[in-house]
Design an enzyme around this catalytic site. Structure first.
Site, PDB file in Angstrom:
ATOM      1  N   GLU A  39       6.405   0.697   5.085  1.00 24.73           N
ATOM      2  CA  GLU A  39       5.447   0.338   3.839  1.00 24.73           C
ATOM      3  C   GLU A  39       5.281   1.899   3.143  1.00 24.73           C
ATOM      4  OE1 GLU A  39       1.226  -1.675   2.642  1.00 24.73           O
ATOM      5  OE2 GLU A  39       2.086  -2.073   4.553  1.00 24.73           O
ATOM      6  N   ASP A  41      -7.741   0.666   0.042  1.00 26.86           N
ATOM      7  CA  ASP A  41      -7.779   1.359   1.155  1.00 26.86           C
ATOM      8  C   ASP A  41      -8.952   1.937   1.401  1.00 26.86           C
ATOM      9  OD1 ASP A  41      -4.649   1.127   1.029  1.00 26.86           O
ATOM     10  OD2 ASP A  41      -4.727   2.108  -0.654  1.00 26.86           O
TER      11      ASP A  41
END
Length: 264
Positions: free
Chosen positions: A50, A61
């Site tokens: 990824e 994130d």
């Protein structure tokens, strides 16, 4: 014709193995460093990469990947350069690669153009956490036209109706977010997301991969209880940012071994 991603999950199922997805931030510690990290991750047991596309406001994130994204941008990483990076990676591996990024970057590039260029570069699909299911229809069609996957999400709080809708158009794999929050290593009770996965598996054969919070072999084993794969990001990115590539390789190898022991 099956894609690299579909082939990989088929291969894993035939071997009765759990998949290991490793997240790496494109451009960290630099372009060559990312290339080295991909080689290291695959050699250490990663099945899928990824590849994070750096963005100034990565809302899904946590602190580690935010910092990596910021540093990559400061060092000049852009979406076109990510595509160039994948072209270089494709010179030595056919490991499935999914671009993980945010829609602003992609719309600025032109999403239809991006799907064409991504396919040419060797990307297998996208993970875009800030595009809800209801707004992904046209993007899914553009991806499908180029043979790309557009991965969707379920969480412990996903409603029954949303799960059903997601399963109807699920493609590549379903990203099962283990907790309500952002990425980052922490202790997690996987029971809620496992219940969602059991529901998902009644409605689709599309593989399920659990992500967020997985940073140890034990956590990977727990996360793999009901899923087909686990996604490890922050723990590996942190070691790479600290120039501890050998330790990152060791962590990936240990997680790979733990996953293999889980299904013995």
């Amino acid at each position: 014709m099956m894609s690299r991603l579909q082939d990989k999950f088929k291969e894993l199922a035939a071997q009765n193995k759990k998949g290991l997805v490793i997240y790496l931030t494109a451009g960290m510690p630099d372009i060559q460093g990312t290339i080295d990290a991909v080689k290291m991750a695959e050699k250490s047991g990663a099945d899928i990469i990824e590849l994070g596309i750096p963005f100034s406001d990565p809302m899904a994130d946590g602190p580690i990947i935010q910092a990596a994204s910021y540093q990559a941008i400061q060092r000049g990483m852009t979406l076109p350069k990510v595509l160039d990076l994948v072209r270089e990676i494709r010179k030595f591996t056919q490991v499935p690669i999914l671009g993980m990024g945010y829609i602003n970057n992609m719309l600025n590039y032109g999403f239809e153009k991006l799907t064409v260029d991504a396919r040419e570069a060797g990307i297998d699909g996208f993970i875009i956490p800030d595009v809800p299911h209801e707004e992904s229809g046209e993007m899914k069609q553009l991806c499908k036209k180029q043979g790309l996957h557009l991965v969707e999400f379920v969480t412990p709080g996903t409603t029954e109706n949303r799960i059903k809708e997601t399963c109807t158009t699920a493609d590549g794999f379903i990203y099962c977010v283990s907790v309500n929050g952002v990425t980052g290593v922490r202790k997690i009770d996987y029971t809620p997301i496992n219940n969602v996965i059991e529901n998902v598996k009644k409605q689709t054969d599309t593989p399920c991969a659990v992500g967020f919070g997985i940073g140890t072999p034990q956590a990977a084993q727990e996360a793999a209880a009901k899923s087909d794969a686990v996604i490890v990001g922050s723990a590996v990115v942190k070691l790479i940012m600290e120039n501890r590539m050998e330790e990152a390789a060791g962590l990936i190898s240990d997680i790979r071994q733990a996953l293999d022991e889980k299904v013995k």
